[in-house]
Scaffold this active site. Structure first.
Site, PDB file in Angstrom:
ATOM      1  N   CYS A 140       0.848  -1.200   0.000  1.00  0.00           N
ATOM      2  CA  CYS A 140       0.000   0.000   0.000  1.00  0.00           C
ATOM      3  C   CYS A 140       0.878   1.242   0.000  1.00  0.00           C
ATOM      4  O   CYS A 140       1.754   1.386   0.852  1.00  0.00           O
ATOM      5  CB  CYS A 140      -0.902  -0.020   1.231  1.00  0.00           C
ATOM      6  SG  CYS A 140      -1.721   1.547   1.534  1.00  0.00           S
TER       7      CYS A 140
HETATM    8  N1  MHO Z   1      -5.414  -1.210   3.596  1.00  0.00           N
HETATM    9  C1  MHO Z   1      -5.890  -0.176   2.717  1.00  0.00           C
HETATM   10  C2  MHO Z   1      -5.115  -0.181   1.460  1.00  0.00           C
HETATM   11  C3  MHO Z   1      -5.254   1.046   0.678  1.00  0.00           C
HETATM   12  S1  MHO Z   1      -3.909   1.239  -0.283  1.00  0.00           S
HETATM   13  C4  MHO Z   1      -4.058   2.704  -1.039  1.00  0.00           C
HETATM   14  C5  MHO Z   1      -7.357  -0.393   2.447  1.00  0.00           C
HETATM   15  O1  MHO Z   1      -7.825  -1.494   2.673  1.00  0.00           O
HETATM   16  O2  MHO Z   1      -8.063   0.526   2.040  1.00  0.00           O
HETATM   17  O3  MHO Z   1      -3.981   0.220  -1.308  1.00  0.00           O
END
Ligand code: MHO
Length: 213
Positions: A16
């Site tokens: 992420c």
């Molecule tokens: N754990 C985050 C990831 C977002 S990232 C921009 C979510 O589940 O939204 O991929």
């Protein structure tokens, strides 16, 4: 207070991109950061339609202050979802190099890591191609939670991708970089006392906190 010195680019996929953005943003020698999608072939990816692209962070760094080898050490040590798990293409561990020197350094660090990981490493190394900036709301994601502070610094959506101050605050506000470094940075970043005090309070709130996505 934007920093106008010659920089080089580095591009990494480490899971992420929110956390990586905070991590590199406070690293001395990293001048600007932006997050986006790269490493694939499909045109105009979006967060809801990434095609074959990966979430990456693109850095502008000052090679006189930090080397590409140092950045690679941070790359290997800070993957959101680990280095050996099978992941969606979105979270691929990925190094996109911008010059031959970066390629050589990346490949040699890869060999060392692959040994340490008993051949389980899934990192890809490829030449940097088109980079598509992510939607505004992903840029300096942690900083954007602090609307009044952003407004008081004039950080509009464009500046979230180009401002050195934004890169630093995006880390400090989640407790990365450390209070000592922050105190030394206040004047250089052009923060007034009210803004500095606000960030200090966030350091206290984040004490012991981590970097969960
Ligand atoms: N754990 C985050 C990831 C977002 S990232 C921009 C979510 O589940 O939204 O991929």
């Amino acid at each position: 207070h934007d920093v106008d010195i010659p920089t080089k680019k580095a591009t990494f996929g480490m899971g992420c991109f929110w956390s990586n953005d905070s991590l590199f943003g406070v690293t001395p020698g990293v001048i600007r950061t932006r997050v986006g999608y790269s490493g694939g072939t499909t045109k105009n990816p979006h967060y809801r339609n990434l095609g074959d692209h990966t979430e990456v962070i693109e850095l502008d760094y000052d090679p006189k202050t930090i080397t590409y080898e140092d950045l690679l050490k941070m790359f290997w040590a800070n993957h959101e979802y680990g280095l050996t798990k099978k992941l969606k293409r979105q979270y691929q561990s990925l190094i996109l190099y911008h010059e031959e020197k970066q390629q050589v350094a990346a490949e040699s660090s890869y060999k060392v890591m692959q040994n340490q990981c008993n051949g389980q490493l899934r990192t890809e190394i490829a030449p940097a191609g088109p980079f598509y900036p992510a939607e505004d709301y992903h840029q300096k994601y942690r900083l954007q939670g602090h609307k009044d502070l952003c407004r008081s610094l004039g950080l509009d959506s464009k500046k979230l991708q180009t401002s050195h101050v934004a890169a630093r605050l995006n880390g400090y506000l989640v407790g990365i970089g450390g209070k000592t470094q922050f105190e030394q940075d206040i004047i250089r970043l052009g923060l007034n006392e009210k803004q500095a005090e606000y960030v200090r309070r966030e350091f206290e709130r984040n004490e012991g906190g981590g970097l969960a996505c």
